[in-house]
Enzyme design. Sequence first.
Site, short mmCIF file in Angstrom:
data_model
loop_
_atom_site.label_atom_id
_atom_site.label_comp_id
_atom_site.label_asym_id
_atom_site.label_seq_id
_atom_site.Cartn_x
_atom_site.Cartn_y
_atom_site.Cartn_z
N GLU A 185 -3.25 6.86 38.42
CA GLU A 185 -2.70 8.08 39.01
C GLU A 185 -2.76 9.19 37.96
O GLU A 185 -1.75 9.64 37.43
CB GLU A 185 -1.28 7.84 39.50
CG GLU A 185 -1.21 6.78 40.59
CD GLU A 185 0.22 6.43 41.01
OE1 GLU A 185 1.16 7.08 40.52
OE2 GLU A 185 0.38 5.50 41.83
N ASP A 197 1.19 -3.50 46.53
CA ASP A 197 1.48 -2.52 45.49
C ASP A 197 1.61 -3.15 44.11
O ASP A 197 1.83 -4.35 43.96
CB ASP A 197 2.79 -1.81 45.85
CG ASP A 197 2.88 -0.40 45.27
OD1 ASP A 197 2.01 -0.02 44.46
OD2 ASP A 197 3.81 0.33 45.65
N GLU A 228 -4.64 3.70 47.45
CA GLU A 228 -4.01 4.76 46.66
C GLU A 228 -4.80 4.94 45.36
O GLU A 228 -5.95 5.31 45.41
CB GLU A 228 -2.54 4.43 46.41
CG GLU A 228 -1.74 5.61 45.88
CD GLU A 228 -0.47 5.17 45.18
OE1 GLU A 228 0.49 5.94 45.20
OE2 GLU A 228 -0.44 4.08 44.60
N GLU A 232 4.13 11.45 45.95
CA GLU A 232 5.32 10.78 45.43
C GLU A 232 5.76 11.33 44.08
O GLU A 232 6.93 11.30 43.73
CB GLU A 232 5.08 9.27 45.32
CG GLU A 232 4.04 8.88 44.28
CD GLU A 232 3.86 7.37 44.16
OE1 GLU A 232 4.52 6.64 44.92
OE2 GLU A 232 3.06 6.94 43.32
#
Length: 654
Positions: A172, A408, A457, A463
């Site tokens: 991310e 996840d 993702e 988020e």
Amino acid sequence: MRISWKLLATLAMAVFSMAVTAQAQSSFDLKSPDKRIELRVRTAQGVRYDVVLNGRAILENCSLSMDVDHKTLGKDAAKVLHSKERSHDETLEPVVRQKFAKIRDHYHELRVEFDGGYALTFRAYNEGVAYRFETSLSQPEVKVYGEEMNLNFSANDVVFYPQEDSFMSHNERKYLPQHLLEILPEFLATLPAVVDVGDGAKVAIAESDVEEYPGLWLRGTKGTGLAGTFPPYPLKEKLVRDRDFHVVEAADYIAVTKGTRTFPWRVLGIVDRDEDLLTNQIVWLLEKSSQVQDTSWIKPGKVAWDWWNANNVYGVDFKSGVNTATYKYYVDFAAKYGIPYIILDEGWYKLGNCLEVVPELNMEELTAYAKQKNVGIILWVVWKTLDDQLQPALDQYAKWGVAGIKVDFMQRSDQLLINYYHKVSRETAKRKMLVDFHGDQKPATMTRTWPNLISTEGVRGLEWDKWSAETDPKHSVTLPFTRMFLGPMDYTPGAVLNAQKASFAPIFNRPMSLGTRCQQLAMYVVYESPLQMLSDSPSNYMREPEVMDFLAPVPSVWDETKVLSGKISDYVAVARRNGSDWYVGAMTDWTPRELEIDFSFLPEGNFQMESFEDGVNADRMGSDYKMTKTQVNKATKLKIKMAPGGGWAARIVK
């Protein structure tokens, strides 16, 4: 014995001819079907290649090799045994229509067989170039100790580089521009790195068809290049809490695999303009075709999500939280607006045991209620807990009638985790269940192979607004040109509490977005995710019926995509078609911007357009917007204004 001069001359000519043939076999030229892109391959001193775009070298003297059982393939004098060229042209229809209902698979290919039991296949598409190794070794099992992928750009180009701290990562990252010379060898990055090679052209570095092998990462070279690097093969792992499974001892090799196989594609997507990055399908085209026989049950769509909004429902007569009443409320909301799914995120099971439902939740009652309302349930699970209980857990979920799982916290892409992504995709497909992987970006390049792998993702998404100001409009307009190049991107949009910089605060349990309401709406058109989240509270959405008139019908898959304009990190405008309906989404960074939307993509006839534009005060109050209904046709040209961090979205119907 006498030999005539004539015979000697004939023999000399034969030897010369053989020498010329051998020399010719050490150099190969491959062009894309439209002849824009040229791949020049040499084998005399190891395998090396150049990439030429419109007559200009953009990569020069790139090298590649693979160390298999301490024998280096493609190094030094690589002896060519045989080479073959072929062309391929067909039209494919993807099971899940991320960008298009039909995709042209058109390329020229060169396959070169070498002494030593290996081959290299090169392909040139209009969308870029790719290569991969293939081995046919006598050993049933081999160890790969390393793979060399050196990309040498012809200048100190700017690269949008998603720099990482280590191989343990959610992937991310921001895609920040740096010059190649600034990137040291210890600076790791995930994919894709997008290099600006001048004259508007871009090169996106990616991979495809990864199986029984680690994922590709990048590092600097101290020069004007980037090199491939790979997480090593894990030998010992340590679990921290229920989710962080760290590699504490690694091998000196990267893979244990079969001696006879094809290896992953190394991919360079090449475009003349920034906008073309959004429609480039080279990664998908190079993926293995679908391994799911019956795909009729795979249903993309939107999903109401609980975690981002912290189950903040209100105006109800029950205590909101992880309980049956709250999730029935989500089901009712989804049913009212025709949303096919809801997600139960963290908290529905006792951490460490994904078969033990918390006492506040009656799963049989909830799943029966959802089925009655024609809403599917998707369950969040930690990957390691699921792996420890895989068969009984999936069997129980199937018994409940669960539509899919959201997996996840993997944070790894070594070979063991790549194997895991394929295993979970396979096992869920057997049970007719969808899977959405968070916690790593690599499954984004597996969605053609596993069409039930509905989204991924591995992106810095909405988020982050719960705890920082790091997901801002500048980042949000960079993602379509970078991370989205790999495949579906579960950014999780949909905030209806919207703020400009001066009024933004990261509030974990009552979050807001940076940028305007209309930018959030535009994300549903610009961002590709066949399982597209509605991240805010149903209670907030139901206070916004006008907004739901857009969010309820907006599709999550597309038959056609037209990029109207765009510049990486600055702005983007996209038109997409689903059936006979068109949608348009535009987004800007922190710069207020005016764009002209040209509606020439429309067919003949008049259409009704419902558009959402930033309100006159959206530069102060991010939620301010104006909805307008008007008539448009293919001759229409419309100037739109976007506030700082703003957007514009429209639905166009007959």
